[in-house]
Motif scaffolding. Structure first.
Motif, PDB file in Angstrom:
ATOM      1  N   LEU A  73       0.835  -1.366   0.167  1.00  0.00           N
ATOM      2  CA  LEU A  73      -0.095   0.091   0.018  1.00  0.00           C
ATOM      3  C   LEU A  73       0.943   1.359   0.036  1.00  0.00           C
ATOM      4  O   LEU A  73       0.386   1.950  -0.829  1.00  0.00           O
ATOM      5  N   LYS A  78      -1.540   0.801  -3.879  1.00  0.00           N
ATOM      6  CA  LYS A  78      -2.812  -0.072  -4.002  1.00  0.00           C
ATOM      7  C   LYS A  78      -2.517  -1.427  -3.692  1.00  0.00           C
ATOM      8  O   LYS A  78      -1.384  -1.823  -3.577  1.00  0.00           O
ATOM      9  N   TYR A  79      -3.422  -2.061  -3.214  1.00  0.00           N
ATOM     10  CA  TYR A  79      -3.185  -3.686  -2.854  1.00  0.00           C
ATOM     11  C   TYR A  79      -4.287  -4.434  -3.473  1.00  0.00           C
ATOM     12  O   TYR A  79      -5.562  -3.965  -3.637  1.00  0.00           O
ATOM     13  N   GLN A  94      -9.345  -5.019  -5.339  1.00  0.00           N
ATOM     14  CA  GLN A  94      -8.307  -3.866  -4.995  1.00  0.00           C
ATOM     15  C   GLN A  94      -8.869  -2.859  -3.981  1.00  0.00           C
ATOM     16  O   GLN A  94     -10.165  -2.678  -4.009  1.00  0.00           O
ATOM     17  N   THR A  95      -7.723  -2.190  -3.359  1.00  0.00           N
ATOM     18  CA  THR A  95      -8.102  -1.212  -2.478  1.00  0.00           C
ATOM     19  C   THR A  95      -8.611  -0.079  -3.219  1.00  0.00           C
ATOM     20  O   THR A  95      -8.177   0.087  -4.509  1.00  0.00           O
ATOM     21  N   SER A 131     -14.069  -1.657  -6.581  1.00  0.00           N
ATOM     22  CA  SER A 131     -13.059  -2.599  -5.948  1.00  0.00           C
ATOM     23  C   SER A 131     -12.991  -3.728  -6.669  1.00  0.00           C
ATOM     24  O   SER A 131     -11.838  -4.658  -6.564  1.00  0.00           O
ATOM     25  N   ASP A 171     -11.621  -5.807   2.857  1.00  0.00           N
ATOM     26  CA  ASP A 171     -11.332  -4.333   3.454  1.00  0.00           C
ATOM     27  C   ASP A 171     -10.897  -4.549   4.930  1.00  0.00           C
ATOM     28  O   ASP A 171      -9.949  -3.878   5.365  1.00  0.00           O
ATOM     29  N   VAL A 174      -7.203  -5.787   5.015  1.00  0.00           N
ATOM     30  CA  VAL A 174      -6.250  -4.465   4.614  1.00  0.00           C
ATOM     31  C   VAL A 174      -6.209  -3.653   5.952  1.00  0.00           C
ATOM     32  O   VAL A 174      -5.143  -2.955   6.056  1.00  0.00           O
TER      33      VAL A 174
END
Length: 185
Positions: A73, A78-79, A94-95, A131, A171, A174
């Motif tokens: 991140l 992004k991740y 994806q974030t 996302s 989410d 993360v």
């Protein structure tokens, strides 16, 4: 606001006196409690002990994964992660950027919803549109958000619920990684 109150107010066909209403809502006789079996006591004690025990911390592998997520991140912005859904389906989430989350919130705020369910459904669709990078091998990364929204909204409702649940777990994972990374990086 008054319309909402009217939707949820209950109008009985008849009106009872205050004492009659209370009696109708609550049985004034205490139900008899079944006698506790001696055999059940150890199980209850074990359950109470299990509830009071502190959960074990993350394993070394989980710590490493959280630090890798945090690192990705920070340095890539992004991740993404492939998430297995059932035995033969998968999604890649994806974030979202802060700007994307703000756009989702602004769009929801601009809409007028009659029910909480309508708000939740729209929130799920918009969040998935931002996302969902891939669904069962179909790559959506190059699609505009408007086109991803069309794809997501054309899925069966039950599929959207399953994807939304998986996205919520993604989410949360993360966010846990960010918190762990802040403390340990």
């Amino acid at each position: 606001m008054q319309e909402t109150q009217e939707l949820f107010s209950v109008q009985p066909d008849f009106v009872l006196g205050e004492e009659d209403q209370t009696a109708a809502l609550f049985d004034e006789q205490e139900p008899s409690k079944p006698k506790e079996k001696e055999a059940d006591k150890p199980a209850e004690l074990a359950l109470k002990e299990a509830e009071t025990e502190e959960p074990a911390g993350p394993t070394e592998a989980e710590k490493l994964e959280m630090l890798n997520i945090f690192d990705t991140l920070l340095f890539e912005g992004k991740y993404e992660e492939r998430v297995q859904i059932g035995k033969k389906y998968h999604a890649v989430f994806q974030t979202r950027s802060a700007a994307e989350d703000l756009t989702i919130s602004s769009r929801l705020d601009a809409m007028k919803f009659e029910t909480l369910l309508a708000y939740q459904n729209q929130s799920s669709l918009l969040t998935l549109a931002y996302s969902l990078a891939e669904w069962n091998g179909e790559d959506y990364r190059e699609l505009k958000v408007k086109d991803r929204y069309q794809v997501v909204s054309s899925l069966p409702s039950q599929t959207v619920v399953v994807l939304s649940d998986a996205l919520g777990k993604f989410d949360a994972k993360v966010m846990a990684a960010v918190q762990y990374g802040q403390e340990n990086f």
